[in-house]
Motif scaffolding. Structure first.
Motif, PDB file in Angstrom:
ATOM      1  N   ILE A 164      -2.326  -0.378  11.064  1.00  0.00           N
ATOM      2  CA  ILE A 164      -2.645   0.868  10.355  1.00  0.00           C
ATOM      3  C   ILE A 164      -2.214   0.738   8.889  1.00  0.00           C
ATOM      4  CG2 ILE A 164      -2.032   3.315  10.139  1.00  0.00           C
ATOM      5  CD1 ILE A 164      -1.873   3.434  13.213  1.00  0.00           C
ATOM      6  N   GLY A 165      -0.995   0.244   8.680  1.00  0.00           N
ATOM      7  CA  GLY A 165      -0.495   0.084   7.309  1.00  0.00           C
ATOM      8  C   GLY A 165      -1.365  -0.877   6.510  1.00  0.00           C
ATOM      9  N   ARG A 166      -1.761  -1.963   7.171  1.00  0.00           N
ATOM     10  CA  ARG A 166      -2.572  -2.972   6.468  1.00  0.00           C
ATOM     11  C   ARG A 166      -3.946  -2.392   6.093  1.00  0.00           C
ATOM     12  NH1 ARG A 166      -1.608  -6.992   9.734  1.00  0.00           N
ATOM     13  NH2 ARG A 166      -3.464  -6.793  11.020  1.00  0.00           N
ATOM     14  N   THR A 167      -4.552  -1.649   7.038  1.00  0.00           N
ATOM     15  CA  THR A 167      -5.866  -1.050   6.755  1.00  0.00           C
ATOM     16  C   THR A 167      -5.742  -0.039   5.615  1.00  0.00           C
ATOM     17  OG1 THR A 167      -6.231  -1.243   9.132  1.00  0.00           O
ATOM     18  CG2 THR A 167      -7.890  -0.057   7.896  1.00  0.00           C
ATOM     19  N   ALA A 168      -4.668   0.731   5.625  1.00  0.00           N
ATOM     20  CA  ALA A 168      -4.448   1.706   4.543  1.00  0.00           C
ATOM     21  C   ALA A 168      -4.296   0.963   3.211  1.00  0.00           C
ATOM     22  CB  ALA A 168      -3.210   2.547   4.843  1.00  0.00           C
ATOM     23  N   ASP A 203       5.422  -2.504   5.893  1.00  0.00           N
ATOM     24  CA  ASP A 203       5.108  -3.946   5.788  1.00  0.00           C
ATOM     25  C   ASP A 203       3.595  -4.167   5.789  1.00  0.00           C
ATOM     26  OD1 ASP A 203       7.806  -4.293   5.910  1.00  0.00           O
ATOM     27  OD2 ASP A 203       7.847  -5.253   7.893  1.00  0.00           O
ATOM     28  N   GLY A 204       2.909  -3.487   6.701  1.00  0.00           N
ATOM     29  CA  GLY A 204       1.456  -3.649   6.803  1.00  0.00           C
ATOM     30  C   GLY A 204       0.777  -3.253   5.496  1.00  0.00           C
ATOM     31  N   PHE A 205       1.232  -2.156   4.906  1.00  0.00           N
ATOM     32  CA  PHE A 205       0.632  -1.686   3.648  1.00  0.00           C
ATOM     33  C   PHE A 205       0.761  -2.753   2.556  1.00  0.00           C
ATOM     34  CE2 PHE A 205       0.784   0.739  -0.368  1.00  0.00           C
ATOM     35  CZ  PHE A 205      -0.415   1.430  -0.269  1.00  0.00           C
ATOM     36  N   ARG A 206       1.924  -3.369   2.517  1.00  0.00           N
ATOM     37  CA  ARG A 206       2.146  -4.406   1.497  1.00  0.00           C
ATOM     38  C   ARG A 206       1.208  -5.590   1.711  1.00  0.00           C
ATOM     39  NH1 ARG A 206       5.950  -0.999   1.660  1.00  0.00           N
ATOM     40  NH2 ARG A 206       7.308  -0.603  -0.128  1.00  0.00           N
ATOM     41  N   GLU A 207       0.944  -5.920   2.963  1.00  0.00           N
ATOM     42  CA  GLU A 207      -0.038  -6.984   3.242  1.00  0.00           C
ATOM     43  C   GLU A 207      -1.427  -6.561   2.761  1.00  0.00           C
ATOM     44  OE1 GLU A 207       2.097  -8.150   7.496  1.00  0.00           O
ATOM     45  OE2 GLU A 207      -0.021  -7.569   7.492  1.00  0.00           O
ATOM     46  N   GLY A 208      -1.758  -5.289   3.010  1.00  0.00           N
ATOM     47  CA  GLY A 208      -3.099  -4.798   2.685  1.00  0.00           C
ATOM     48  C   GLY A 208      -3.375  -4.744   1.190  1.00  0.00           C
ATOM     49  N   ILE A 209      -2.363  -4.383   0.387  1.00  0.00           N
ATOM     50  CA  ILE A 209      -2.610  -4.283  -1.064  1.00  0.00           C
ATOM     51  C   ILE A 209      -2.533  -5.641  -1.745  1.00  0.00           C
ATOM     52  CG2 ILE A 209      -1.885  -1.870  -1.350  1.00  0.00           C
ATOM     53  CD1 ILE A 209       0.834  -2.898  -2.367  1.00  0.00           C
ATOM     54  N   ALA A 210      -2.063  -6.651  -1.006  1.00  0.00           N
ATOM     55  CA  ALA A 210      -1.863  -7.969  -1.623  1.00  0.00           C
ATOM     56  C   ALA A 210      -3.161  -8.550  -2.164  1.00  0.00           C
ATOM     57  CB  ALA A 210      -1.233  -8.933  -0.617  1.00  0.00           C
ATOM     58  N   GLY A 211      -4.290  -8.058  -1.629  1.00  0.00           N
ATOM     59  CA  GLY A 211      -5.593  -8.556  -2.087  1.00  0.00           C
ATOM     60  C   GLY A 211      -5.969  -8.096  -3.482  1.00  0.00           C
ATOM     61  N   ASN A 212      -5.241  -7.166  -4.046  1.00  0.00           N
ATOM     62  CA  ASN A 212      -5.553  -6.688  -5.404  1.00  0.00           C
ATOM     63  C   ASN A 212      -4.265  -6.713  -6.227  1.00  0.00           C
ATOM     64  OD1 ASN A 212      -6.064  -5.263  -7.731  1.00  0.00           O
ATOM     65  ND2 ASN A 212      -7.210  -3.605  -6.726  1.00  0.00           N
ATOM     66  N   ALA A 213      -4.174  -7.681  -7.118  1.00  0.00           N
ATOM     67  CA  ALA A 213      -2.929  -7.897  -7.872  1.00  0.00           C
ATOM     68  C   ALA A 213      -2.604  -6.735  -8.811  1.00  0.00           C
ATOM     69  CB  ALA A 213      -3.041  -9.200  -8.671  1.00  0.00           C
ATOM     70  N   ASN A 214      -3.561  -5.860  -9.046  1.00  0.00           N
ATOM     71  CA  ASN A 214      -3.297  -4.720  -9.935  1.00  0.00           C
ATOM     72  C   ASN A 214      -2.545  -3.581  -9.245  1.00  0.00           C
ATOM     73  OD1 ASN A 214      -4.593  -5.786 -12.202  1.00  0.00           O
ATOM     74  ND2 ASN A 214      -6.591  -5.226 -11.349  1.00  0.00           N
ATOM     75  N   VAL A 215      -2.514  -3.629  -7.926  1.00  0.00           N
ATOM     76  CA  VAL A 215      -1.847  -2.533  -7.207  1.00  0.00           C
ATOM     77  C   VAL A 215      -0.337  -2.764  -7.235  1.00  0.00           C
ATOM     78  CG1 VAL A 215      -1.674  -1.257  -5.038  1.00  0.00           C
ATOM     79  CG2 VAL A 215      -3.834  -2.348  -5.658  1.00  0.00           C
ATOM     80  N   GLU A 216       0.364  -1.734  -7.653  1.00  0.00           N
ATOM     81  CA  GLU A 216       1.809  -1.876  -7.805  1.00  0.00           C
ATOM     82  C   GLU A 216       2.525  -0.676  -7.180  1.00  0.00           C
ATOM     83  OE1 GLU A 216       4.481  -2.213 -11.642  1.00  0.00           O
ATOM     84  OE2 GLU A 216       2.567  -3.300 -11.872  1.00  0.00           O
TER      85      GLU A 216
END
Ligand code: FRU
Length: 348
Positions: A164-168, A203-216
């Motif tokens: 769920i976190g990763r999808t978010a 943790d999942g959320f951090r994996e999910g945003i890793a695809g966009n380096a601009n997300v902080e």
């Protein structure tokens, strides 16, 4: 199970019980009145433990905190599913987010002679020993939603919080890209730290945003899953970080709190993206919030209440050994599918 098998097992069970009680020089404990029993009004002294035929089963349901709508929904689903089985009696206890109280609740259930324990633990570590005690004492244990440590329980039922976190996170990464934000500033409001979904959703959320380096993630604070705590927490966060694009909270009640604070801080909500989790199909739940244009994305987090009763029946009446982990489905809810999902879950 055949009638003869059942009869044989009952006889063996009785012999064993009488041996144990003779050996301990004790009578089977009469079930004391529950400390705060249920909607279902536990008749604790119906004590399935001393029933010889085992045509009645007493289930203890230890809830972490009934004060939250999602947890009330879990209890309601358990009560409704159990009502379909007249041989089941469910006693509920509410730990009111207090680990020590929840330990005492489980101890009390053990004393009452419950046949099966269902528990949604407040925090993992503090509840691990008492769950193991019940399990080691021969009581089947179904752990729901939040986990305990180790493997001393019969089964765990819940949705995949890491997923769920990763999808978010992926959804946020896409939104940030579409908006052209660089950087794209995110604040996170987390659930109770010792509860496993908080870690997994983070943790999942951090994996999910890793695809966009601009997300902080520019700020991350805890509000213990609670709407009322999330109000001051989010107020302070917006004050310290007025340039926020995305708010990721670990559940919908905290998202609603953040929306109230963002409005009060004079932020333009239309330019922001609010993400929650739970998606209860109720008038004040997350799906309606998406329909009404407040929350932008939320994730169906099933309570597992009905499934817990299904498995309880299998364990108690069919001597089944279910899988150790049963993972429930989740779904993303956005403006694209909000009405459909509301209808799908019988929203009212
Ligand atoms: C309720 C709750 C839900 C959340 C779940 C996680 O206590 O905070 O909102 O999804 O617990 O365990």
């Amino acid at each position: 199970m055949t009638h003869i098998k059942k009869y044989t097992m009952t006889v063996i069970g009785l012999l064993l019980l009488s041996f144990i009680f003779t050996a301990c020089g004790q009578q089977p404990a009469a079930a004391p009145a529950s400390n705060e029993s249920s909607e279902e009004a536990a008749e604790a002294d119906s004590g399935a433990a001393e029933e010889s035929t085992q045509d009645k089963f007493l289930i203890g349901m230890s809830q972490a905190n009934k004060g939250e709508p999602w947890r009330q929904a879990m209890n309601d689903q358990i009560a409704a599913a159990a009502a379909e089985h007249p041989e089941l009696e469910v006693v509920f206890a509410d730990a009111a987010q207090d680990n020590a109280k929840q330990v005492a609740d489980v101890e009390n259930f053990i004393q009452q002679g419950i046949d099966l324990l269902i528990i949604s633990p407040n925090e993992a570590a503090p509840l691990t020993d008492v769950v193991a005690k019940a399990y080691d004492g021969g009581i089947p244990v179904i752990v729901l939603d939040r986990k305990v440590l180790g493997d001393k329980y019969t089964m765990w039922i819940g949705a995949d919080n890491q997923l769920i976190g990763r999808t978010a996170g992926e959804r946020v990464a896409t939104w940030c890209e579409e908006q052209g934000h660089s950087p794209c500033n995110v604040i996170e409001i987390r659930g109770l730290e010792g509860s496993t979904p908080a870690k997994e959703r983070g943790d999942g959320f951090r994996e999910g945003i890793a695809g966009n380096a601009n997300v902080e993630i520019i700020a991350s604070q805890n509000a213990d899953w609670l709407r009322e705590k999330a109000i001051p927490v989010s107020q302070a966060m917006f004050q310290a970080n007025p340039d926020v694009h995305v708010v990721y909270t670990h559940n919908d009640p905290m998202t609603e709190a953040a929306i109230i604070s963002a409005e009060a801080a004079g932020l333009n909500l239309d330019d922001m993206f609010f993400v929650g989790i739970d998606a209860l199909p109720t008038p004040d739940g997350g799906i309606r919030s998406v329909i009404e244009g407040r929350i932008d994305a939320t994730y169906v987090y099933p309570t597992g209440g009905a499934e817990a009763i299904d498995y309880a029946i299998q364990i108690l009446e069919e001597s089944a050994s279910p899988d150790k982990e049963v993972i429930l489905d989740t779904q993303e809810v956005t403006e694209e599918n909000d009405e459909d999902i509301y209808a799908q879950f019988g929203g009212q």
